[in-house]
Design an enzyme around this catalytic site. Structure first.
Site, PDB file in Angstrom:
ATOM      1  CG  HIS A  72      -2.143  -0.844   1.011  1.00  0.00           C
ATOM      2  ND1 HIS A  72      -3.414  -0.367   1.103  1.00  0.00           N
ATOM      3  CD2 HIS A  72      -2.248  -2.144   0.659  1.00  0.00           C
ATOM      4  CE1 HIS A  72      -4.268  -1.349   0.836  1.00  0.00           C
ATOM      5  NE2 HIS A  72      -3.583  -2.434   0.573  1.00  0.00           N
ATOM      6  CE1 TYR A 203      -5.657   4.169   8.338  1.00  0.00           C
ATOM      7  CE2 TYR A 203      -6.232   4.260  10.654  1.00  0.00           C
ATOM      8  CZ  TYR A 203      -5.485   3.707   9.635  1.00  0.00           C
ATOM      9  OH  TYR A 203      -4.586   2.717   9.908  1.00  0.00           O
ATOM     10  N   PRO A 294      -5.205   0.711  18.706  1.00  0.00           N
ATOM     11  CG  PRO A 294      -7.087  -0.458  17.997  1.00  0.00           C
ATOM     12  CD  PRO A 294      -6.476   0.165  19.204  1.00  0.00           C
ATOM     13  CE  LYS A 298       3.712   3.198  13.626  1.00  0.00           C
ATOM     14  NZ  LYS A 298       3.690   2.412  12.425  1.00  0.00           N
ATOM     15  CE1 TYR A 384      -1.646   4.016   9.472  1.00  0.00           C
ATOM     16  CE2 TYR A 384      -0.403   3.116   7.623  1.00  0.00           C
ATOM     17  CZ  TYR A 384      -1.532   3.113   8.429  1.00  0.00           C
ATOM     18  OH  TYR A 384      -2.534   2.198   8.194  1.00  0.00           O
TER      19      TYR A 384
HETATM   20  P1  FAD Z   1       0.813 -11.589  21.750  1.00  0.00           P
HETATM   21  O1  FAD Z   1       0.468 -11.645  20.329  1.00  0.00           O
HETATM   22  O2  FAD Z   1      -0.255 -11.300  22.742  1.00  0.00           O
HETATM   23  O3  FAD Z   1       1.508 -12.973  22.118  1.00  0.00           O
HETATM   24  C1  FAD Z   1       1.721 -13.385  23.443  1.00  0.00           C
HETATM   25  C2  FAD Z   1       1.661 -14.892  23.504  1.00  0.00           C
HETATM   26  O4  FAD Z   1       1.947 -15.322  24.833  1.00  0.00           O
HETATM   27  C3  FAD Z   1       0.264 -15.420  23.152  1.00  0.00           C
HETATM   28  O5  FAD Z   1       0.353 -16.426  22.186  1.00  0.00           O
HETATM   29  C4  FAD Z   1      -0.264 -15.929  24.490  1.00  0.00           C
HETATM   30  O6  FAD Z   1      -1.160 -17.005  24.320  1.00  0.00           O
HETATM   31  C5  FAD Z   1       1.034 -16.351  25.164  1.00  0.00           C
HETATM   32  N1  FAD Z   1       0.941 -16.438  26.627  1.00  0.00           N
HETATM   33  C6  FAD Z   1       0.234 -15.663  27.479  1.00  0.00           C
HETATM   34  N2  FAD Z   1       0.369 -16.105  28.734  1.00  0.00           N
HETATM   35  C7  FAD Z   1       1.192 -17.183  28.691  1.00  0.00           C
HETATM   36  C8  FAD Z   1       1.683 -18.081  29.663  1.00  0.00           C
HETATM   37  N3  FAD Z   1       1.356 -17.959  30.954  1.00  0.00           N
HETATM   38  N4  FAD Z   1       2.500 -19.055  29.257  1.00  0.00           N
HETATM   39  C9  FAD Z   1       2.834 -19.215  27.953  1.00  0.00           C
HETATM   40  N5  FAD Z   1       2.385 -18.390  26.975  1.00  0.00           N
HETATM   41  C10 FAD Z   1       1.572 -17.396  27.344  1.00  0.00           C
HETATM   42  N6  FAD Z   1      -2.317  -4.156  16.618  1.00  0.00           N
HETATM   43  C11 FAD Z   1      -2.369  -3.462  15.507  1.00  0.00           C
HETATM   44  O7  FAD Z   1      -1.355  -2.884  15.129  1.00  0.00           O
HETATM   45  N7  FAD Z   1      -3.532  -3.416  14.769  1.00  0.00           N
HETATM   46  C12 FAD Z   1      -4.663  -4.083  15.155  1.00  0.00           C
HETATM   47  O8  FAD Z   1      -5.694  -4.043  14.494  1.00  0.00           O
HETATM   48  C13 FAD Z   1      -4.649  -4.804  16.337  1.00  0.00           C
HETATM   49  N8  FAD Z   1      -5.745  -5.482  16.756  1.00  0.00           N
HETATM   50  C14 FAD Z   1      -5.664  -6.161  17.940  1.00  0.00           C
HETATM   51  C15 FAD Z   1      -6.778  -6.856  18.420  1.00  0.00           C
HETATM   52  C16 FAD Z   1      -6.716  -7.540  19.650  1.00  0.00           C
HETATM   53  C17 FAD Z   1      -7.948  -8.272  20.163  1.00  0.00           C
HETATM   54  C18 FAD Z   1      -5.521  -7.524  20.393  1.00  0.00           C
HETATM   55  C19 FAD Z   1      -5.421  -8.245  21.729  1.00  0.00           C
HETATM   56  C20 FAD Z   1      -4.404  -6.858  19.891  1.00  0.00           C
HETATM   57  C21 FAD Z   1      -4.474  -6.175  18.670  1.00  0.00           C
HETATM   58  N9  FAD Z   1      -3.371  -5.505  18.164  1.00  0.00           N
HETATM   59  C22 FAD Z   1      -3.429  -4.819  17.037  1.00  0.00           C
HETATM   60  C23 FAD Z   1      -2.103  -5.517  18.824  1.00  0.00           C
HETATM   61  C24 FAD Z   1      -1.181  -6.589  18.255  1.00  0.00           C
HETATM   62  O9  FAD Z   1      -1.933  -7.701  17.873  1.00  0.00           O
HETATM   63  C25 FAD Z   1      -0.180  -6.904  19.342  1.00  0.00           C
HETATM   64  O10 FAD Z   1       0.569  -5.737  19.569  1.00  0.00           O
HETATM   65  C26 FAD Z   1       0.726  -8.080  19.014  1.00  0.00           C
HETATM   66  O11 FAD Z   1       0.002  -9.272  19.042  1.00  0.00           O
HETATM   67  C27 FAD Z   1       1.885  -8.149  20.020  1.00  0.00           C
HETATM   68  O12 FAD Z   1       2.583  -9.362  19.868  1.00  0.00           O
HETATM   69  P2  FAD Z   1       3.213 -10.095  21.108  1.00  0.00           P
HETATM   70  O13 FAD Z   1       3.882 -11.296  20.556  1.00  0.00           O
HETATM   71  O14 FAD Z   1       3.958  -9.145  21.933  1.00  0.00           O
HETATM   72  O15 FAD Z   1       1.968 -10.520  22.021  1.00  0.00           O
HETATM   73  C1  DHB Z   2      -5.887  -2.634  10.737  1.00  0.00           C
HETATM   74  C2  DHB Z   2      -5.874  -2.313  12.064  1.00  0.00           C
HETATM   75  C3  DHB Z   2      -5.478  -1.060  12.452  1.00  0.00           C
HETATM   76  O1  DHB Z   2      -5.451  -0.744  13.742  1.00  0.00           O
HETATM   77  C4  DHB Z   2      -5.106  -0.110  11.538  1.00  0.00           C
HETATM   78  O2  DHB Z   2      -4.750   1.123  11.960  1.00  0.00           O
HETATM   79  C5  DHB Z   2      -5.111  -0.432  10.222  1.00  0.00           C
HETATM   80  C6  DHB Z   2      -5.498  -1.708   9.827  1.00  0.00           C
HETATM   81  C7  DHB Z   2      -6.319  -3.982  10.304  1.00  0.00           C
HETATM   82  O3  DHB Z   2      -6.684  -4.798  11.170  1.00  0.00           O
HETATM   83  O4  DHB Z   2      -6.313  -4.248   9.097  1.00  0.00           O
END
Ligand code: FAD
Ligand code: DHB
Length: 389
Positions: A72, A203, A294, A298, A384
Site C-alpha cells: 500500500h 480512516y 490500534p 503500531k 505510520y
Molecule cells: P501476543 O500476540 O499477545 O503474544 C503473546 C503470547 O503469549 C500469546 O500467544 C499468548 O497465548 C502467550 N501467553 C500468554 N500467557 C502465557 C503463559 N502464561 N504461558 C505461555 N504463553 C503465554 N495491533 C495493531 O497494530 N492493529 C490491530 O488491528 C490490532 N488489533 C488487535 C486486536 C486484539 C484483540 C488484540 C489483543 C491486539 C491487537 N493488536 C493490534 C495488537 C497486536 O496484535 C499486538 O501488539 C501483538 O500481538 C503483540 O505481539 P506479542 O507477541 O507481543 O503478544
Molecule cells: C488494521 C488495524 C489497524 O489498527 C489499523 O490502523 C489499520 C489496519 C487492520 O486490522 O487491518
C-alpha cells in the site's frame, strides 16, 4: 531441559525472537499456553510497516508475504465532504503492507516446526525463577501433563499483556513505573467475505464516530466502527453494522461492498507502558511491556522492533560476553515505544468522537491541516510507515 534463551509466548514477538536467535547460532525453546490452532486463528493486526517487512524478509520469512501481501502506497483520510489521499512514497519514500498477523504467525510456526528450535504448545503452570542470577529457569507442565524444568541463560517474556512475565519484573526491578490510559471508546471489528471497495485503507471521522476500512486480501474486508466500551456484540446484528459503516464512510459517487460476516468482536482501547523492560536475566518484549490503541497500526510493528533490538543484545551477551547492549536494551526500546505511544494516542484523539462539540472542531481543524500541509502530512506518513530503527 536446558537452552540458552527460554521464551514464554508464541505470539509474533516470541516466534520472531526464536527465529532471529537461531539464525545467529543461539538456541532457544518457546513455551505457549494455547494450542497451535488457537494461536494461528487469533485475528489481530493487519498492517506491516516497511521495517517489519524488511526484518521478516531478511529472516527468510518473506516468501508468502511478498506473494500474497498487498503493498500500500498510502491511506485515505476522510471527514464530511472530503476523502483525501496521503501518498507515503511521495511524502517520505516508504510504504506499508497488508498481511495479517495470523499469516505472519503461521509462517513463523511452520518454519519453526520444520527443523527450528523446540516449540511447546498447550503448556500450563508457567513459572519463572531466579531471574536475578545468571541461571534463571522456567517451570511448566507440558501438554502430556508432565512437569518440566527449563534451565536457561536468559528468559524472554514475550507473553503479551496478560502473561506472567511483567509481574516478575515489577516485583524485583528497582524504580518500576507504569503509565496507563483507558479510552472512553472501543472498536467493533468485523471480517467479511467482501471485495474491498477501496484501494487504500480509509480512516474516517464522522459525527457518529470513527470508522476504518481495511482488508486482508482482494476478497476479504476488515472493518471497524467506534462504539461505546459498554456495548455488547450480541446487540450488533450484521445489518446494524453494515448500516453504521455505510453512514460513516458515505462519500459522493462511492458505495460500500457488503458480504458475509465471518468474525465480529469488540476490542477495548488502552495505552499502557511498563518500565523498565528488564529485571536481571528476564527481558520483556512486545505487548508484555506495552499496549497502544490500534488506530496507528503500531502494536505488532512495535513488538517486532523490540525483538530486533533484543536479539542483538542477547547475541552480544551470550556470544561475546559483553553486557553493553543488554544494559541499554530497556532505555533504547522505550524511546521507540514512547514515539509509537504518542503517535497512536494522536491518531486516536484526532479520529474518535467524544460527544464534545469543542473536541469535534479541534479534530476537524487537525484533519484539514494534515490534508493541506505537506509538513503535517509528512509527520503522519513517517510515523505510520515506521521511523527507521
Ligand atoms: P501476543 O500476540 O499477545 O503474544 C503473546 C503470547 O503469549 C500469546 O500467544 C499468548 O497465548 C502467550 N501467553 C500468554 N500467557 C502465557 C503463559 N502464561 N504461558 C505461555 N504463553 C503465554 N495491533 C495493531 O497494530 N492493529 C490491530 O488491528 C490490532 N488489533 C488487535 C486486536 C486484539 C484483540 C488484540 C489483543 C491486539 C491487537 N493488536 C493490534 C495488537 C497486536 O496484535 C499486538 O501488539 C501483538 O500481538 C503483540 O505481539 P506479542 O507477541 O507481543 O503478544
Ligand atoms: C488494521 C488495524 C489497524 O489498527 C489499523 O490502523 C489499520 C489496519 C487492520 O486490522 O487491518
Amino acid at each position: 531441559m536446558r537452552t540458552q534463551v527460554g521464551i514464554i509466548g508464541a505470539g509474533p514477538a516470541g516466534l520472531l525472537l526464536s527465529r532471529l536467535l537461531a539464525l545467529q547460532g543461539i538456541d532457544s525453546v518457546v513455551v505457549e499456553n494455547r494450542s497451535r490452532e488457537y494461536v494461528e486463528a487469533r485475528i489481530r493486526a493487519g498492517i506491516l510497516e516497511q521495517n517489519t517487512v524488511d526484518v521478516l524478509t531478511e529472516a527468510g520469512m518473506g516468501e508468502r508475504l511478498h506473494r500474497e501481501g498487498l503493498e500500500h502506497r498510502g491511506i485515505h483520510l476522510q471527514y464530511p465532504g472530503t476523502r483525501h489521499t496521503l501518498d507515503f512514497p511521495e511524502l517520505c519514500g516508504r510504504r506499508v503492507w497488508v498481511y495479517g498477523q495470523t499469516e505472519v504467525v503461521k509462517d513463523l510456526i511452520a518454519a519453526q516446526l520444520a527443523g527450528g528450535p523446540p516449540l511447546h504448545f498447550d503448556v500450563t503452570d508457567v513459572a519463572i525463577e531466579d531471574v536475578d542470577t545468571d541461571s534463571p529457569r522456567i517451570r511448566f507442565t507440558d501438554a502430556d501433563g508432565t512437569p518440566q524444568v527449563l534451565e536457561c541463560d536468559v528468559v524472554a517474556g514475550t507473553d503479551g499483556f496478560h502473561g506472567p512475565s511483567r509481574a516478575v519484573v515489577a516485583e524485583g526491578a528497582a524504580g518500576q513505573r507504569l503509565w496507563e490510559r483507558t479510552y472512553p471508546y472501543a472498536w467493533l471489528g468485523i471480517l467479511a467475505d467482501a471485495a474491498p471497495a477501496t484501494d487504500e485503507l480509509i480512516y474516517a471521522w464522522h459525527p457518529d464516530g470513527f470508522a476504518l476500512y481495511s482488508m486482508r486480501s482482494p476478497s476479504v474486508s476488515r472493518l471497524y466502527l467506534q462504539v461505546d466500551p459498554g456495548e455488547r456484540i450480541e446487540d450488533w446484528s450484521d445489518d446494524r453494522i453494515w448500516e453504521g459503516l455505510a453512514t460513516r464512510f458515505a462519500h459522493e459517487g462511492w458505495e460500500i461492498s457488503t458480504g458475509t460476516v465471518t468474525e465480529k468482536s469488540i476490542l477495548p482501547m488502552r495505552s499502557f507502558v511498563s518500565a523498565p523492560m528488564r529485571r536481571g536475566r528476564l527481558f520483556l518484549a512486545g505487548d508484555a511491556a506495552h499496549i497502544v490503541p490500534p488506530t496507528g497500526a503500531k502494536g505488532l510493528n512495535l513488538a517486532v522492533a523490540d525483538v530486533v533490538l533484543l536479539s542483538r543484545a542477547l547475541v552480544r551477551l551470550l556470544q561475546d560476553k559483553e553486557t553493553d547492549l543488554a544494559d541499554a536494551y530497556s532505555d533504547t526500546a522505550l524511546r521507540r515505544v514512547w514515539r509509537a505511544t504518542h503517535f497512536s494516542w494522536w491518531m486516536t484523539s484526532m479520529l474518535h468522537t467524544t460527544g464534545d462539540p469543542f473536541d469535534a472542531e479541534l479534530q476537524l481543524s487537525q484533519l484539514r491541516r494534515v490534508c493541506s500541509s505537506e509538513a503535517a502530512a509528512r509527520e503522519l506518513a513517517e510515523n505510520y510507515t515506521g521511523l527507521p530503527y
